[in-house]
Scaffold this active site. Structure first.
Site, PDB file in Angstrom:
ATOM      1  N   GLU A  40       0.840  -1.195   0.000  1.00 46.71           N
ATOM      2  CA  GLU A  40       0.000   0.000   0.000  1.00 46.71           C
ATOM      3  C   GLU A  40       0.883   1.256   0.000  1.00 46.71           C
ATOM      4  OE1 GLU A  40      -3.678   1.792   2.757  1.00 46.71           O
ATOM      5  OE2 GLU A  40      -2.226   0.405   3.634  1.00 46.71           O
ATOM      6  N   LYS A 114      -9.684   2.175  -2.102  1.00 43.27           N
ATOM      7  CA  LYS A 114      -9.912   1.586  -0.786  1.00 43.27           C
ATOM      8  C   LYS A 114     -11.267   2.017  -0.227  1.00 43.27           C
ATOM      9  CE  LYS A 114      -7.487   1.271   3.697  1.00 43.27           C
ATOM     10  NZ  LYS A 114      -6.264   1.729   4.406  1.00 43.27           N
ATOM     11  N   CYS A 155      -5.479  -3.153   2.763  1.00 44.37           N
ATOM     12  CA  CYS A 155      -5.210  -2.976   4.191  1.00 44.37           C
ATOM     13  C   CYS A 155      -6.445  -3.121   5.080  1.00 44.37           C
ATOM     14  CB  CYS A 155      -4.504  -1.640   4.416  1.00 44.37           C
ATOM     15  SG  CYS A 155      -3.555  -1.552   5.970  1.00 44.37           S
TER      16      CYS A 155
END
Length: 282
Positions: A40, A114, A155
């Site tokens: 990331e 995300k 994540c």
């Protein structure tokens, strides 16, 4: 198939990060990797909005993205850019945390923003408000490749199993989880949750991670957990990269997906149900 996870300790300066990223990806390809994955926010690790405004660009102008697209074509590999922090046209000025899947011709096959923002207070000293700087995405993304369908995530998404279940039901065989996991939460949760997502879906999990103490010019110091992992569809750890930056190669076998799903076909046993009707907790 041979893959490789790239583990990094990115700074908050995209220009200084890029040469090492290119070097690691090239090294992975020279070792025979056909699919290379990075963590990331490889271009800029910082909690400083001021630093982001100085060094970040929009996707169309991002030098890291264009450079890695060209490198992917040169090396003729599939490349997952775990994510880049990018400027957007949002009126509130928030950034995007965006993952890219690049094919061996250097083309962007899929983009994923995300969805789940890391807004937590781990301790008095360690608090994160990702949504203050980044705007969340609103769409799950599945990409078709020559080695099967790949479901994208980033994540903190890891803590929301319904996302991975939907990706698996839509046909995902590999789930990517690039991360910059906190050291505290990483020690407690990183491995068990990754293994749970693999077991629940019968998918391979490829999870490249940031690691160590990050060199930041602005904002508070940042430390990430490392331990990039590859998990089999049965929940076995096939690779643990430890805490040092580098390139970590692994093999995976497609038939292991059917094998795991055949032994425990939980995706075919999903039930829809009503209730509970009210919150009865006192």
């Amino acid at each position: 198939m041979l893959g490789a996870l790239v583990q990094l300790t990115s700074s908050d300066d995209p220009e200084s990060n890029l040469p090492l990223i290119r070097s690691f990806i090239t090294d992975a390809a020279m070792k025979g990797a056909q699919f290379v994955l990075t963590p990331e926010i490889i271009n800029c690790v910082t909690n400083s909005t001021g630093q982001k405004n100085i060094v970040l660009t929009k996707e169309s102008d991002d030098k890291t993205l264009s450079s890695l697209q060209a490198l992917s074509a040169e090396l003729q590999i599939w490349l997952l850019i775990g994510s880049l922090a990018l400027k957007t046209d949002d009126p509130d000025g928030r950034f995007a945390n965006r993952s890219f899947l690049i094919d061996p011709k250097g083309r962007i096959i899929a983009r994923y923003d995300k969805i789940h923002m890391f807004d937590v207070q781990i301790s008095v000293e360690e608090t994160y408000r990702e949504s203050a700087a980044f705007r969340p995405g609103d769409r799950a993304v599945l990409a078709q490749t020559e080695f099967g369908a790949v479901g994208l995530s980033i994540c903190y998404d890891l803590r929301f199993p319904h996302l991975y279940q939907k990706l698996a039901l839509a046909g995902a065989r590999i789930l990517t989880v690039p991360a910059a996991f906190s050291s505290i939460t990483g020690k407690a949760h990183w491995e068990p949750i990754l293994r749970a997502r693999a077991i629940e879906t019968g998918c391979y999990i490829f999870a490249p991670a940031q690691t160590g103490d990050h060199n930041v010019k602005r904002g508070r110091p940042r430390q990430t957990y490392g331990h990039s992992l590859v998990i089999s569809p049965w929940g076995e750890i096939l690779l643990d990269a430890g805490v040092k930056p580098g390139v970590f190669c692994f093999e995976w076998q497609d038939y292991e997906i059917e094998k795991a799903r055949g032994r425990v076909p939980s995706l075919t046993h999903i039930c829809f149900f009503d209730g509970p009707d009210e919150n009865i907790a006192q």
